[in-house]
Design a protein around this motif. Structure first.
Motif, mmCIF file in Angstrom:
data_model
loop_
_atom_site.group_PDB
_atom_site.id
_atom_site.type_symbol
_atom_site.label_atom_id
_atom_site.label_comp_id
_atom_site.label_asym_id
_atom_site.label_seq_id
_atom_site.Cartn_x
_atom_site.Cartn_y
_atom_site.Cartn_z
ATOM 1 N N PRO A 86 39.780 44.792 32.409
ATOM 2 C CA PRO A 86 40.900 43.918 32.774
ATOM 3 C C PRO A 86 42.227 44.683 32.751
ATOM 4 O O PRO A 86 42.509 45.431 31.815
ATOM 5 C CB PRO A 86 40.859 42.840 31.686
ATOM 6 C CG PRO A 86 39.415 42.771 31.297
ATOM 7 C CD PRO A 86 38.921 44.190 31.375
ATOM 8 N N GLY A 87 43.001 44.509 33.799
ATOM 9 C CA GLY A 87 44.293 45.180 33.889
ATOM 10 C C GLY A 87 44.237 46.580 34.473
ATOM 11 O O GLY A 87 45.277 47.199 34.700
ATOM 12 N N THR A 89 43.019 49.508 37.475
ATOM 13 C CA THR A 89 42.908 49.645 38.918
ATOM 14 C C THR A 89 41.922 50.748 39.262
ATOM 15 O O THR A 89 41.999 51.857 38.714
ATOM 16 C CB THR A 89 44.272 49.962 39.545
ATOM 17 O OG1 THR A 89 45.166 48.867 39.314
ATOM 18 C CG2 THR A 89 44.155 50.197 41.050
ATOM 19 N N GLU A 141 40.595 41.968 42.913
ATOM 20 C CA GLU A 141 41.648 41.925 43.935
ATOM 21 C C GLU A 141 41.793 43.288 44.621
ATOM 22 O O GLU A 141 42.054 44.297 43.957
ATOM 23 C CB GLU A 141 42.985 41.535 43.298
ATOM 24 C CG GLU A 141 44.141 41.469 44.275
ATOM 25 C CD GLU A 141 45.463 41.157 43.600
ATOM 26 O OE1 GLU A 141 46.490 41.141 44.306
ATOM 27 O OE2 GLU A 141 45.468 40.933 42.375
ATOM 28 N N VAL A 143 43.945 45.692 46.333
ATOM 29 C CA VAL A 143 45.403 45.839 46.417
ATOM 30 C C VAL A 143 45.828 46.905 47.429
ATOM 31 O O VAL A 143 47.000 46.969 47.803
ATOM 32 C CB VAL A 143 46.010 46.157 45.034
ATOM 33 C CG1 VAL A 143 45.850 44.970 44.107
ATOM 34 C CG2 VAL A 143 45.375 47.396 44.420
ATOM 35 N N TYR A 178 41.983 45.992 41.881
ATOM 36 C CA TYR A 178 42.565 45.622 40.587
ATOM 37 C C TYR A 178 41.728 44.546 39.910
ATOM 38 O O TYR A 178 41.299 43.578 40.565
ATOM 39 C CB TYR A 178 43.993 45.114 40.801
ATOM 40 C CG TYR A 178 44.670 44.619 39.544
ATOM 41 C CD1 TYR A 178 45.042 45.496 38.535
ATOM 42 C CD2 TYR A 178 44.955 43.258 39.378
ATOM 43 C CE1 TYR A 178 45.656 45.040 37.388
ATOM 44 C CE2 TYR A 178 45.575 42.797 38.237
ATOM 45 C CZ TYR A 178 45.921 43.692 37.243
ATOM 46 O OH TYR A 178 46.531 43.232 36.107
ATOM 47 N N ASN A 179 41.498 44.725 38.632
ATOM 48 C CA ASN A 179 40.753 43.726 37.862
ATOM 49 C C ASN A 179 41.732 42.742 37.238
ATOM 50 O O ASN A 179 42.345 43.016 36.207
ATOM 51 C CB ASN A 179 39.903 44.397 36.783
ATOM 52 C CG ASN A 179 38.994 43.397 36.072
ATOM 53 O OD1 ASN A 179 39.096 42.187 36.264
ATOM 54 N ND2 ASN A 179 38.104 43.899 35.236
ATOM 55 N N ASN A 180 41.860 41.582 37.863
ATOM 56 C CA ASN A 180 42.768 40.545 37.373
ATOM 57 C C ASN A 180 42.021 39.477 36.581
ATOM 58 O O ASN A 180 42.534 38.370 36.375
ATOM 59 C CB ASN A 180 43.510 39.896 38.545
ATOM 60 C CG ASN A 180 42.547 39.327 39.582
ATOM 61 O OD1 ASN A 180 41.327 39.504 39.471
ATOM 62 N ND2 ASN A 180 43.075 38.657 40.581
ATOM 63 N N THR A 181 40.792 39.797 36.132
ATOM 64 C CA THR A 181 39.999 38.846 35.358
ATOM 65 C C THR A 181 40.073 39.200 33.877
ATOM 66 O O THR A 181 40.790 40.130 33.470
ATOM 67 C CB THR A 181 38.518 38.868 35.813
ATOM 68 O OG1 THR A 181 37.875 40.043 35.293
ATOM 69 C CG2 THR A 181 38.416 38.864 37.327
ATOM 70 N N ASP A 182 39.297 38.469 33.060
ATOM 71 C CA ASP A 182 39.295 38.728 31.618
ATOM 72 C C ASP A 182 38.019 39.426 31.149
ATOM 73 O O ASP A 182 37.715 39.424 29.958
ATOM 74 C CB ASP A 182 39.483 37.417 30.843
ATOM 75 C CG ASP A 182 38.395 36.395 31.140
ATOM 76 O OD1 ASP A 182 37.509 36.704 31.970
ATOM 77 O OD2 ASP A 182 38.432 35.298 30.553
#
Length: 268
Positions: A86-87, A89, A141, A143, A178-182
Motif C-alpha cells: 500500500p502506498g 508505485t 491504479e 498512473v 499505484y497501490n491505493n488499497t490497504d
C-alpha cells in the motif's frame, strides 16, 4: 492524427531530455517505488492472463520473435514476485533497468514511427502490454501508461480490445501502477514454451471482478489520405454476488493504421 516526420537530431535530443527527466524523478522525487521480491506467491489470485509468444506477421522474420523470448527471460527475472505494498508505485523500467548487451539482451523488434527495426531489448512491449491488461482487472491504479500511436499489424488471434496495451521505451515511456488499497499485491510472470503468463495475487479473497471492454470502435479516413483507428476502453466492476456496482471509463485510443483496413483475415 497524421504521421510525423522528425529529424534524427530532434529524436535524439528529445530522448535525452526525457531520459534525464525520468532519472531525476526516480532519484529525487517523493514517490515510493516497489522493490521487494518474494520467492513465493501470495494466497489469492486476483486475475491471470497469458499471451502467445509467437505470431505469424506479414514480412516479419521469425528471428525477431525468438530473440524477443530471450529478452523476456532476462527482464522477467527483475519483476517476477515483486510486491506492491500500500502506498507504493510499480515502475516497469525502474525494476527492469536499461536493456544492454552486457546484460545479455539481444536485438528484437522495436516499433518505430509506424514501422519496425531491430533494437537491443526489442519485444519487451509484450510484457508491459500484459502487465497493463492484468492491472485493469484489479483495484490498483494505473498512473502512467502510454498508448501505441500506430496500429502496425492487422489483428491476429487478438482476444483483447484494440488499444488495451501499453507501449514502452527506456526509460521515458514507463508503465506505473499505484497501490491505493490497504493490502499488498504481488506480480508473478513466467514463460512457457508457447505463452507469456502473468497474474496479480494478494492476501485476501478478491471482493470484485472486472470486465474490460471497448466502445465506439471505428476507423476513419483522414484528410491526408490515411486511416486512423479509434475506440474507448471501459470496465464493469462486479461484487462477489455478481451484481454490477460500477461501469467506468478507462482511456481512449487513436492509432494510425499501417495496413489496409477492413481486412477480414490477417495475411500470413
Amino acid at each position: 492524427m497524421k504521421p510525423k516526420t522528425r529529424s534524427k537530431i530532434r529524436i535524439a535530443l528529445g530522448k535525452t531530455y526525457y531520459t534525464i527527466k525520468r532519472y531525476g524523478e526516480w532519484y529525487f522525487g517523493k514517490i515510493k517505488y516497489a522493490k521487494t521480491l518474494l520467492n513465493y506467491k501470495l494466497d489469492y489470485t486476483v486475475f491471470s492472463h497469458k499471451t502467445p509468444l509467437f505470431r505469424s506477421l506479414k514480412d516479419v522474420d521469425m528471428w525477431y520473435q525468438y530473440n524477443k523470448v530471450k529478452n523476456l527471460k532476462i527482464a522477467i527475472k527483475n519483476i517476477n514476485g515483486i510486491v506492491l505494498y500500500p502506498g507504493e508505485t510499480f515502475s516497469y523500467w525502474k525494476l527492469i533497468g536499461k536493456p544492454t548487451k552486457n546484460k545479455g539482451y539481444v536485438d528484437g523488434m522495436v516499433l518505430f514511427y509506424g514501422s519496425f527495426k531491430p533494437g537491443i531489448g526489442g519485444g519487451l512491449c509484450q510484457l508491459s502490454n500484459l502487465i497493463y491488461w492484468l492491472s485493469l482487472h484489479t483495484p490498483l491504479e494505473v498512473v502512467e501508461r502510454h498508448r501505441h500511436s500506430y496500429d502496425v499489424f492487422p489483428d491476429s488471434k487478438r482476444s483483447q480490445p484494440f488499444g488495451s496495451g501499453a507501449t514502452c521505451a527506456y526509460n521515458y515511456l514507463d508503465l506505473k501502477i499505484y497501490n491505493n488499497t490497504d493490502q499488498p499485491y504481488q506480480l508473478n510472470v513466467y514463460l512457457t514454451d508457447e505463452y507469456l503468463v502473468g497474474e496479480w495475487t494478494t492476501i485476501e479473497k478478491p471482493m470484485y471482478t472486472y470486465e474490460v471492454y471497448e466502445k465506439e470502435h471505428k476507423i476513419t479516413l483522414e484528410y491526408w489520405g490515411g486511416y486512423v483507428r479509434h475506440n474507448t476502453i471501459y470496465r464493469k466492476i462486479y461484487n462477489v454476488d455478481g451484481h454490477l456496482v460500477k461501469d467506468e471509463y478507462i482511456t481512449e485510443n487513436h492509432g494510425i493504421m499501417m495496413y489496409q483496413p477492413f481486412l477480414t483475415t490477417s495475411p500470413e
